[in-house]
Design an enzyme around this catalytic site. Structure first.
Site, mmCIF file in Angstrom:
data_model
loop_
_atom_site.group_PDB
_atom_site.id
_atom_site.type_symbol
_atom_site.label_atom_id
_atom_site.label_comp_id
_atom_site.label_asym_id
_atom_site.label_seq_id
_atom_site.Cartn_x
_atom_site.Cartn_y
_atom_site.Cartn_z
ATOM 1 C CG HIS A 7 -4.233 -7.028 4.201
ATOM 2 N ND1 HIS A 7 -3.855 -6.011 5.020
ATOM 3 C CD2 HIS A 7 -5.436 -6.642 3.687
ATOM 4 C CE1 HIS A 7 -4.754 -5.047 4.994
ATOM 5 N NE2 HIS A 7 -5.723 -5.411 4.190
ATOM 6 N NE ARG A 8 -7.085 -4.796 7.947
ATOM 7 C CZ ARG A 8 -5.891 -4.346 8.348
ATOM 8 N NH1 ARG A 8 -5.134 -5.094 9.129
ATOM 9 N NH2 ARG A 8 -5.448 -3.161 7.982
ATOM 10 C CG ASP A 39 -2.225 -0.781 0.953
ATOM 11 O OD1 ASP A 39 -2.291 -1.479 -0.086
ATOM 12 O OD2 ASP A 39 -3.158 -0.705 1.778
ATOM 13 C CG ASN A 89 -7.651 -3.759 -3.278
ATOM 14 O OD1 ASN A 89 -8.457 -2.824 -3.347
ATOM 15 N ND2 ASN A 89 -7.990 -4.946 -2.810
ATOM 16 C CE LYS A 115 -5.075 -3.402 0.405
ATOM 17 N NZ LYS A 115 -5.412 -2.357 1.359
ATOM 18 C CG ASP A 145 -9.220 -2.136 8.946
ATOM 19 O OD1 ASP A 145 -10.304 -2.291 8.334
ATOM 20 O OD2 ASP A 145 -8.349 -1.345 8.573
ATOM 21 C CD GLU A 203 -8.379 -4.618 2.009
ATOM 22 O OE1 GLU A 203 -9.569 -4.391 2.331
ATOM 23 O OE2 GLU A 203 -7.435 -4.011 2.529
HETATM 24 O O1 LIG Z 1 -8.928 5.908 6.401
HETATM 25 C C1 LIG Z 1 -8.310 4.859 6.589
HETATM 26 O O2 LIG Z 1 -7.069 4.826 6.734
HETATM 27 C C2 LIG Z 1 -9.065 3.586 6.656
HETATM 28 C C3 LIG Z 1 -10.407 3.597 6.898
HETATM 29 C C4 LIG Z 1 -11.192 2.351 7.039
HETATM 30 O O3 LIG Z 1 -11.951 2.178 5.859
HETATM 31 P P1 LIG Z 1 -13.536 2.564 5.743
HETATM 32 O O4 LIG Z 1 -13.684 3.973 6.133
HETATM 33 O O5 LIG Z 1 -13.809 2.308 4.301
HETATM 34 O O6 LIG Z 1 -14.284 1.636 6.672
HETATM 35 C C5 LIG Z 1 -10.311 1.123 7.228
HETATM 36 O O7 LIG Z 1 -11.056 -0.044 7.055
HETATM 37 C C6 LIG Z 1 -9.157 1.130 6.257
HETATM 38 O O8 LIG Z 1 -8.337 0.003 6.422
HETATM 39 C C7 LIG Z 1 -8.291 2.337 6.475
HETATM 40 C C1 LIG Z 2 -9.897 -2.001 4.305
HETATM 41 C C2 LIG Z 2 -8.572 -2.013 4.264
HETATM 42 O O1 LIG Z 2 -7.802 -1.397 3.340
HETATM 43 P P1 LIG Z 2 -8.010 -0.112 2.406
HETATM 44 O O2 LIG Z 2 -7.098 0.936 2.969
HETATM 45 O O3 LIG Z 2 -7.577 -0.553 1.052
HETATM 46 O O4 LIG Z 2 -9.433 0.307 2.461
HETATM 47 C C3 LIG Z 2 -7.808 -2.786 5.277
HETATM 48 O O5 LIG Z 2 -6.573 -2.605 5.343
HETATM 49 O O6 LIG Z 2 -8.385 -3.589 6.015
#
Ligand SMILES: O=C(O)C1=C[C@@H](OP(=O)(O)O)[C@@H](O)[C@H](O)C1
Ligand SMILES: C=C(OP(=O)(O)O)C(=O)O
Length: 434
Positions: free
Chosen positions: A394-395, A52, A97, A420, A322, A350
């Site tokens: 990944h999770r 990422d 992704n 990731k 998460d 994901e």
């Molecule tokens: O802003 C961020 O860093 C994130 C927000 C969350 O997503 P959502 O807002 O889509 O739930 C989380 O699941 C993602 O891993 C990271």
């Molecule tokens: C939802 C996740 O990733 P993303 O930042 O791609 O949304 C995650 O890391 O669980």
């Protein structure tokens, strides 16, 4: 040697040791972008090195942002920000992704780009929604449109974001809101951003606001769901910025330290963290886990219950979607059912995490009921060894590692998808769990 495509984790009984958490993905990608938007250099320390962040770094490099690795491992990085005046004009940015790259870059480029650029990603990214953000940016005067399926990446962005009165639906992802909070200060006009829908993942919005403050951006929260954002602001470098350890990653270790007796200490995130996912420690405590939370580290050491068993719980995990994945596999080790509520947007991540989780939990012998908003998980009466599909998530890979504590062990398919956010996870896990 080619990487194995499956990994057998033999039955383990214990887990102990110290883990230095990798830098937070959410903080790392925000910090990279904010540093790039400053007029002077910023040195980022404890930067996450993963898929990422690689995508974010590559995109910034393609826009002309020079980056100098000050440590061999890339974890200390000087970012020479250019104040949003990009010196290169890439035609396309491929962002894998990474939601934390796609959403913020879409908005920031809508405010800053002087040519036309396409943002695209892996096939799954092209299925993850972007419509609420596109609509909000168009409302603010930006020229942006989907080139494939309407409301999804790829998008072509030609700049033009002016600001003004903008609404955004935050019920599918908080990342749309974070993205606008990062971009609107760069627009020429002032804005009032109003959030509509039932907002998910609120702590990530607070994380964005805290980090914006450190990078010199002023935003006033007017009401529970509206923000006043002055236009024509400049990001100001804090000089050096330390990236906290990843609190979502901490969840696997804390859970392992509970089931495997511990002590497992995670260093880099604790009660002083900006990340909502540190609240997972409280969820564990509710289950009867022995968790000690300090300002910058946390320790898990088995269960406090006399029975030695975790309690199943009924819990709303909207704020920590998460870490919530980790609870789904930890639930297998409780004395009764666990109900996970209010994570409907698991379907948009994901993979369709609700479906994936229900499917794989059943394979190991759990009885699982799938709801629109979550899961009800009954621990297995009898454990079954299973090959766990990870769906390039990944999770899924990391939370099913906990099944090493099942009497039959577990096999994880495509464990390398953890790259990731945590490429070293399985190596470190095998070193501490026996
Ligand atoms: O802003 C961020 O860093 C994130 C927000 C969350 O997503 P959502 O807002 O889509 O739930 C989380 O699941 C993602 O891993 C990271
Ligand atoms: C939802 C996740 O990733 P993303 O930042 O791609 O949304 C995650 O890391 O669980």
């Amino acid at each position: 040697m080619t990487a194995p495509t499956k990994l057998y984790l033999a039955p383990s009984k214990t887990c102990s040791g110290q883990v230095v958490l990798p830098g937070s993905k959410s903080i790392a990608n925000r910090a990279l972008l904010m540093a790039a938007l400053c007029d002077t250099p910023t040195v980022l320390t404890n930067l996450l090195v993963s898929d990422d962040t690689r995508h974010m770094r590559n995109a910034l490099a393609a826009l002309g942002v020079a980056q100098q690795e000050l440590s061999d491992n890339g974890r200390t990085l000087q970012v020479n920000g250019c104040g949003g005046s990009w010196t290169s004009q890439p035609g396309e940015l491929f962002l894998g992704n990474a939601g934390t790259a796609v959403r913020p870059l879409t908005a920031v480029l809508a405010a800053t780009i002087k040519h036309s650029v396409v943002i695209t990603g892996e096939p799954r990214m092209l299925e993850r929604p972007l419509a609420p953000l596109i609509d909000a940016l168009v409302m603010g005067g930006a020229e942006i449109k989907s080139t494939g399926e309407p409301g999804y990446p790829p998008v072509t962005i030609a700049g033009g974001l002016q600001g003004g009165a903008i609404q955004v639906d935050g019920s599918a992802s908080s990342q749309f809101i974070s993205a606008l909070l990062m971009a609107l200060p760069l627009a020429p006009n002032n804005s009032v951003l109003t959030l509509t829908g039932t907002i998910v993942s609120w702590p990530y919005i607070e994380l964005t606001l805290s980090m914006l403050k450190v990078f010199g951006i002023e935003i006033t929260q007017l009401t529970e769901n509206s923000f006043e954002i002055a236009g024509a602001q400049r990001y100001r470098s804090p000089g050096e910025y330390w990236i906290e350890g990843d609190a979502s990653a901490a969840s696997y270790w804390l859970a392992a330290g509970v089931i495997g007796g511990g002590p497992v200490q995670v260093a880099g995130a604790g009660s002083q963290s900006l990340q909502g996912d540190v609240a997972f420690a409280e969820v564990l405590q509710r289950m009867g886990a022995n968790i000690d939370v300090q300002p910058q580290h946390m320790t898990a050491q088995g269960v406090t219950e006399q029975s030695g068993q975790l309690r199943g719980i009924d819990v709303d995990l909207n704020a920590i979607p998460d870490a919530a994945m980790t609870l789904a596999t930890l639930a297998l080790f409780a004395d009764g059912p666990t109900r996970i509520r209010n994570v409907a947007n698991w379907r948009l991540k994901e993979t369709d995490r609700l479906l994936a989780m229900a499917t794989e939990l059943k394979k190991v012998g759990a009885e699982v009921k799938l709801f629109d908003d979550g899961l009800l998980i009954h621990p297995p009466q009898q454990w079954q060894h299973a090959e766990i599909e990870t769906y390039n998530d990944h999770r899924m890979a990391m939370c099913f590692a906990l099944l090493t504590f099942a009497p039959v062990g577990v096999t994880i398919l495509d464990p390398d998808c953890c790259a990731k956010t945590y490429p070293e996870f399985f190596t470190e896990f095998s070193q501490r769990c026996h």
